[in-house]
Design a protein around this motif. Structure first.
Motif, PDB file in Angstrom:
ATOM      1  N   GLU A 129     103.780 -28.732  91.402  1.00 25.03           N
ATOM      2  CA  GLU A 129     104.582 -29.162  92.538  1.00 25.03           C
ATOM      3  C   GLU A 129     105.723 -30.027  92.011  1.00 25.03           C
ATOM      4  OE1 GLU A 129     101.797 -31.231  94.909  1.00 25.03           O
ATOM      5  OE2 GLU A 129     101.648 -32.959  93.574  1.00 25.03           O
TER       6      GLU A 129
ATOM      7  N   THR B 283     107.587 -30.871 103.653  1.00 25.97           N
ATOM      8  CA  THR B 283     107.865 -32.244 103.241  1.00 25.97           C
ATOM      9  C   THR B 283     108.709 -32.943 104.295  1.00 25.97           C
ATOM     10  OG1 THR B 283     108.684 -33.607 101.406  1.00 25.97           O
ATOM     11  CG2 THR B 283     110.007 -31.696 101.999  1.00 25.97           C
TER      12      THR B 283
ATOM     13  N   SER C  89     109.134 -31.409  97.791  1.00 32.48           N
ATOM     14  CA  SER C  89     109.236 -32.857  97.752  1.00 32.48           C
ATOM     15  C   SER C  89     110.707 -33.216  97.931  1.00 32.48           C
ATOM     16  CB  SER C  89     108.708 -33.419  96.430  1.00 32.48           C
ATOM     17  OG  SER C  89     108.724 -34.829  96.440  1.00 32.48           O
ATOM     18  N   THR C  90     111.010 -34.500  98.013  1.00 26.95           N
ATOM     19  CA  THR C  90     112.396 -34.953  98.156  1.00 26.95           C
ATOM     20  C   THR C  90     112.622 -36.184  97.300  1.00 26.95           C
ATOM     21  OG1 THR C  90     111.944 -36.428 100.035  1.00 26.95           O
ATOM     22  CG2 THR C  90     112.494 -34.126 100.545  1.00 26.95           C
ATOM     23  N   ILE C  91     113.877 -36.424  96.939  1.00 27.24           N
ATOM     24  CA  ILE C  91     114.297 -37.662  96.304  1.00 27.24           C
ATOM     25  C   ILE C  91     115.750 -37.903  96.704  1.00 27.24           C
ATOM     26  CG2 ILE C  91     114.800 -36.398  94.161  1.00 27.24           C
ATOM     27  CD1 ILE C  91     114.263 -39.045  92.644  1.00 27.24           C
TER      28      ILE C  91
ATOM     29  N   THR D 118     102.145 -34.677  86.561  1.00 26.58           N
ATOM     30  CA  THR D 118     102.260 -35.146  87.935  1.00 26.58           C
ATOM     31  C   THR D 118     102.925 -36.509  87.942  1.00 26.58           C
ATOM     32  OG1 THR D 118     101.043 -35.412  90.022  1.00 26.58           O
ATOM     33  CG2 THR D 118     100.051 -36.366  88.047  1.00 26.58           C
TER      34      THR D 118
ATOM     35  N   VAL E 157     100.049 -32.794 102.281  1.00 28.19           N
ATOM     36  CA  VAL E 157     101.013 -33.868 102.082  1.00 28.19           C
ATOM     37  C   VAL E 157     100.987 -34.775 103.304  1.00 28.19           C
ATOM     38  CG1 VAL E 157     102.495 -32.461 100.603  1.00 28.19           C
ATOM     39  CG2 VAL E 157     102.938 -32.563 103.064  1.00 28.19           C
TER      40      VAL E 157
ATOM     41  N   GLU F 178      96.424 -28.068  99.340  1.00 20.03           N
ATOM     42  CA  GLU F 178      97.856 -28.319  99.510  1.00 20.03           C
ATOM     43  C   GLU F 178      98.051 -29.157 100.766  1.00 20.03           C
ATOM     44  OE1 GLU F 178     100.444 -24.735  98.757  1.00 20.03           O
ATOM     45  OE2 GLU F 178      98.478 -23.759  98.810  1.00 20.03           O
TER      46      GLU F 178
ATOM     47  N   GLU G  61     112.157 -27.653  95.641  1.00 23.36           N
ATOM     48  CA  GLU G  61     111.218 -26.555  95.842  1.00 23.36           C
ATOM     49  C   GLU G  61     110.642 -26.120  94.492  1.00 23.36           C
ATOM     50  OE1 GLU G  61     112.653 -24.115  99.843  1.00 23.36           O
ATOM     51  OE2 GLU G  61     112.728 -23.163  97.869  1.00 23.36           O
ATOM     52  N   GLN G  62     109.326 -26.069  94.403  1.00 23.59           N
ATOM     53  CA  GLN G  62     108.654 -25.504  93.237  1.00 23.59           C
ATOM     54  C   GLN G  62     108.246 -24.085  93.585  1.00 23.59           C
ATOM     55  OE1 GLN G  62     107.784 -27.526  90.248  1.00 23.59           O
ATOM     56  NE2 GLN G  62     107.468 -25.525  89.309  1.00 23.59           N
TER      57      GLN G  62
END
Length: 462
Positions: free
Chosen positions: A124, A402, A444-446, A164, A366, A364, A452-453
């Motif tokens: 991920e 996410t 995920s985000t930052i 991770t 979140v 899976e 996207e994985q």
């Protein structure tokens, strides 16, 4: 044998003469130069001088040659040690990253691809501190989230098992000849036995240790502890990589009977709030068993079990946990069971999601806003953080999604669905061209970047 007594003055012995060390010199015991006739007799004559030919013992040619040989041997030993050391097999390029970019204040009107990178060792997207982490072969790279350019790197001459994010660091697990292997595993395969924690800000090594993670281990954390799944052994570490708990078939256990059961296999592992839930298949049980135990205890090989209950079905999967509840999904028919800390069932809810699919030992799932989002294999289900009961379901999804700019983004076949978190309704869709890829998508985000994985490929959208 005692020394003879000196003659007395009454026997006519001569008196000391000046210069012979007697009182005729004016020397007294207090002056430091006084000695007796007895001392002279016992001391005897001084030894004859030794002719060294002007050379000291060490300066003879033979001694110099021996000394040089010793120095060369020591230096050669250090070279051999260096050649075989982990230090030589490690290459680091640390550099401080820029601060994390700020998240968007407004929801963007569109999302397009900003950059991409191969990253088969991350199941991920991994955001560690201010960087996005990619990993393949033996190299871990911290990248600028806006451009994808490498900021720092860490490489070993070992293949990576998985990477991770935990404690604002990137945690990399390497495969080597050591580590734990189940009894039925092929010999010579080794295990995922070397774990390294890398500072997300500059890539410097924060901690390193050997542990007994199995091949194909997956990692799940709760912000305080990190747990590696396994078929026969589950291992938990804290932030300094000190091992806090082992569950299952502990290698070379000194004190027997510390584990609650032996001979069991583990199909599903989850953790949250300092507790670990595991689905066990044990030879004496008629169905799967759910066990919840604490991530730390007085002894690292003696688990403190919260509760353990045999279920009424097989192929169970732990999908969510709070500090007092555990949710388990069961197939045929699909349903969700919720357990309290005493092992009592607090809910049994049918699921309208079709067949359940479990691609690995860790579900899976979140965290969203007030709910956990769990991907069943074909749909995304929101589970209330209050009681873990389902709130809504979005069918035909590729992953759990996410949070981004206050909305929920969920991957679907034609892009990213924008979901209202209150009722699960779709309020819009960002079109995303995945180039024919139709497999699972972890997200995920930052800052302003959505990650996207897609299998071995990491893609950044902005």
């Amino acid at each position: 044998m005692t020394a003879p007594e000196p003659p007395s003055s009454e026997s006519g012995s001569p008196r000391p003469e000046p210069g012979d060390g007697g009182h005729g010199d004016g020397l007294t015991p207090e002056s430091g130069g006084f000695h007796t006739w007895t001392e002279d007799v016992l001391a005897g004559p001084p030894p004859p001088p030794v002719d060294t030919g002007g050379r000291t013992r060490f300066t003879r040619r033979r001694d110099v040659v021996v000394a040089i040989g010793l120095v060369v041997a020591v230096a050669a030993g250090w070279v051999l040690l260096w050649q075989a050391s982990d230090l030589k097999a490690t290459a680091t390029a640390p550099r401080s990253a820029a601060p994390s970019p700020a998240p968007p204040e407004l929801f963007p009107p569109s999302l397009g691809e900003a950059w991409r990178a191969e990253s088969p060792a991350t199941p991920e997207p991994v955001a560690a501190g201010p960087v996005v982490v990619t990993a393949q072969d033996g190299e871990v790279i911290g990248r600028d989230p806006l451009t994808g350019e490498p900021v720092w790197s860490y490489r070993r001459d070992l293949p990576l098992c998985t990477v991770t994010a935990a404690w604002q660091n990137a945690v990399a697990v390497y495969r080597s000849d050591g580590g734990f292997l189940p009894d039925d595993a092929p010999r010579g395969d080794g295990g995922c036995s070397e774990v390294t924690s890398l500072n997300g800000e500059d890539g410097s090594r924060a901690a390193q240790r050997n542990w007994d993670a199995e091949l194909d281990a997956e990692l799940v954390g709760d912000g305080t502890y990190l747990t590696a799944s396994g078929q026969r052994l589950i291992t938990t570490l804290r932030s300094d990589l000190v091992e806090t708990m082992e569950y299952g078939q502990v290698p070379a256990q000194v004190v027997p009977d510390r584990q609650p059961r032996t001979g069991c296999a583990y199909d599903s592992v989850f953790m949250n709030a300092g507790r670990i839930a595991v689905i066990e298949r044990c030879p004496d049980d008629l169905a799967d068993r759910l066990t919840v135990y604490k991530a730390t205890a007085k002894d690292a090989d003696r688990p403190e079990v919260v509760f353990s209950e045999v279920l009424d079905s097989e192929s169970a999967q732990v999908v969510a946990m709070t500090d007092r509840l555990t949710a388990v999904a069961l197939p045929d028919p699909a349903r969700l069971l919720v357990f309290g800390d005493d092992g009592a069932r607090t809910a049994n809810v049918p699921l309208q999601v079709g067949a359940l699919r479990q691609d690995g030992p860790v579900a899976e799932t979140v965290a969203g806003s007030g709910a956990y989002h769990w991907h069943t294999g074909s749909a995304t289900v929101a589970l209330s953080m209050e009681d873990l009961k389902p709130l809504w379901t979005v069918p035909d999804t590729l992953g759990p999604g996410t949070l981004f700019a206050g909305r929920m983004l969920v991957p679907v076949a034609d892009g990213l669905a924008v979901i209202d978190q209150t009722d699960g309704s779709r309020v819009g869709t960002f079109p995303v061209d995945r180039g024919g890829y139709t497999g699972p998508v972890a997200m995920s985000t930052i800052g302003p970047i959505v990650l996207e994985q897609r299998g071995p490929l990491l893609v950044a959208l902005r």
